[in-house]
Motif scaffolding. Sequence first.
Motif, mmCIF file in Angstrom:
data_model
loop_
_atom_site.group_PDB
_atom_site.id
_atom_site.type_symbol
_atom_site.label_atom_id
_atom_site.label_comp_id
_atom_site.label_asym_id
_atom_site.label_seq_id
_atom_site.Cartn_x
_atom_site.Cartn_y
_atom_site.Cartn_z
ATOM 1 N N LEU A 39 -15.494 -60.475 -58.378
ATOM 2 C CA LEU A 39 -15.866 -59.366 -57.691
ATOM 3 C C LEU A 39 -14.810 -58.073 -57.814
ATOM 4 N N ASP A 40 -13.557 -58.306 -57.908
ATOM 5 C CA ASP A 40 -12.341 -57.372 -58.190
ATOM 6 C C ASP A 40 -11.480 -58.058 -58.980
ATOM 7 N N ILE A 41 -10.724 -57.170 -59.946
ATOM 8 C CA ILE A 41 -9.446 -57.503 -60.577
ATOM 9 C C ILE A 41 -8.444 -56.276 -60.557
ATOM 10 N N GLU A 42 -7.340 -56.819 -60.658
ATOM 11 C CA GLU A 42 -6.240 -55.970 -60.548
ATOM 12 C C GLU A 42 -5.361 -56.289 -61.612
ATOM 13 N N VAL A 43 -5.204 -55.535 -62.628
ATOM 14 C CA VAL A 43 -4.065 -55.874 -63.801
ATOM 15 C C VAL A 43 -3.152 -54.954 -63.765
ATOM 16 N N MET A 44 -1.823 -55.738 -63.817
ATOM 17 C CA MET A 44 -0.700 -54.811 -63.560
ATOM 18 C C MET A 44 0.128 -55.063 -64.834
ATOM 19 N N SER A 45 1.044 -53.816 -65.210
ATOM 20 C CA SER A 45 2.107 -54.218 -66.107
ATOM 21 C C SER A 45 3.310 -53.305 -65.718
ATOM 22 N N SER A 46 4.427 -53.781 -65.940
ATOM 23 C CA SER A 46 5.580 -53.020 -65.891
ATOM 24 C C SER A 46 6.229 -52.676 -67.243
ATOM 25 N N TYR A 47 5.564 -52.826 -68.233
ATOM 26 C CA TYR A 47 5.901 -52.630 -69.650
ATOM 27 C C TYR A 47 5.032 -51.706 -70.469
ATOM 28 N N CYS A 48 5.639 -50.740 -70.932
ATOM 29 C CA CYS A 48 4.849 -49.932 -71.857
ATOM 30 C C CYS A 48 5.306 -49.824 -73.085
ATOM 31 N N PRO A 49 4.855 -50.278 -74.252
ATOM 32 C CA PRO A 49 5.574 -50.283 -75.755
ATOM 33 C C PRO A 49 5.990 -48.890 -76.256
ATOM 34 N N THR A 50 5.255 -47.874 -75.860
ATOM 35 C CA THR A 50 5.496 -46.773 -76.268
ATOM 36 C C THR A 50 6.542 -46.198 -75.702
ATOM 37 N N PRO A 77 15.364 -41.273 -82.066
ATOM 38 C CA PRO A 77 16.234 -40.044 -81.695
ATOM 39 C C PRO A 77 15.581 -38.728 -81.262
ATOM 40 N N ARG A 78 16.292 -38.055 -80.615
ATOM 41 C CA ARG A 78 15.682 -37.031 -80.014
ATOM 42 C C ARG A 78 15.171 -35.981 -81.217
ATOM 43 N N ASN A 79 14.262 -35.672 -81.398
ATOM 44 C CA ASN A 79 13.842 -34.543 -82.229
ATOM 45 C C ASN A 79 12.231 -34.154 -81.861
ATOM 46 N N PHE A 80 11.853 -33.249 -82.524
ATOM 47 C CA PHE A 80 10.488 -32.655 -82.426
ATOM 48 C C PHE A 80 9.386 -33.745 -82.374
ATOM 49 N N GLU A 81 9.370 -34.664 -83.143
ATOM 50 C CA GLU A 81 8.699 -35.895 -83.171
ATOM 51 C C GLU A 81 8.739 -36.700 -81.790
ATOM 52 N N HIS A 82 9.825 -36.837 -81.279
ATOM 53 C CA HIS A 82 10.101 -37.560 -80.107
ATOM 54 C C HIS A 82 9.527 -36.684 -78.908
ATOM 55 N N GLU A 83 9.727 -35.334 -78.868
ATOM 56 C CA GLU A 83 9.253 -34.761 -77.989
ATOM 57 C C GLU A 83 7.626 -34.351 -77.761
ATOM 58 N N SER A 84 7.315 -34.431 -78.978
ATOM 59 C CA SER A 84 5.939 -34.174 -79.007
ATOM 60 C C SER A 84 4.940 -35.630 -78.454
ATOM 61 N N SER A 85 5.750 -36.642 -79.146
ATOM 62 C CA SER A 85 5.214 -37.864 -78.672
ATOM 63 C C SER A 85 5.230 -38.141 -77.235
ATOM 64 N N LYS A 86 6.458 -37.803 -76.585
ATOM 65 C CA LYS A 86 6.520 -37.974 -75.382
ATOM 66 C C LYS A 86 5.430 -37.149 -74.313
ATOM 67 N N ALA A 87 5.350 -35.898 -74.811
ATOM 68 C CA ALA A 87 4.232 -35.127 -74.294
ATOM 69 C C ALA A 87 2.920 -35.602 -74.258
ATOM 70 N N ASP A 88 2.591 -36.174 -75.295
ATOM 71 C CA ASP A 88 1.153 -36.709 -75.441
ATOM 72 C C ASP A 88 1.062 -38.215 -74.817
ATOM 73 N N HIS A 89 2.064 -38.635 -74.718
ATOM 74 C CA HIS A 89 2.044 -40.223 -74.064
ATOM 75 C C HIS A 89 1.505 -40.238 -72.632
ATOM 76 N N CYS A 97 1.414 -43.057 -70.114
ATOM 77 C CA CYS A 97 2.101 -44.355 -69.735
ATOM 78 C C CYS A 97 1.384 -45.642 -69.343
ATOM 79 N N GLN A 98 1.440 -46.775 -69.866
ATOM 80 C CA GLN A 98 0.703 -47.904 -69.512
ATOM 81 C C GLN A 98 1.307 -48.589 -68.264
#
Length: 121
Positions: free
Chosen positions: A16-27, A35-47, A49-50
């Motif tokens: 009837l209903d299901i609840e799937v939970m996760s406390s882990y996000c691989p991203t 390392p903090r750089n442009f790629e890091h910041e752009s990935s963080k902004a587009d991410h 969270c699961q």
Amino acid sequence: MNGCVAAISVDTGKVLDIEVMSSYCPTCKRLQTMPRNFEHESSKADHICQCNFTGSSSKMEIVGASRIYLRSEKNRRLHYTQYYGDGDSKAFMRVKYTYGLNSVTKFECIGYVQKRVGSRL
């Protein structure tokens, strides 16, 4: 890190209903080691969270059952009247008064009870 709670119809056996939970996000985990750089910041902004749960793994069953019982009225216009558990009363204590005083009754899985009693004999 992951958990699943389901409400199943005793009559039909359908979920009837299901609840799937996760406390882990691989991203998120990968971003922590990057390392903090442009790629890091752009990935963080587009991410997106699961993670949809924070807390200990023992609380997942309690929170999952509570979420299912609370949304049953709004989503399905029904009240769950029975709780079948594995002997852990913490989740039942959370849903016991969802719809009013003692509106949910508890039943235990006989296999689990046999296992607990048998191991103590």
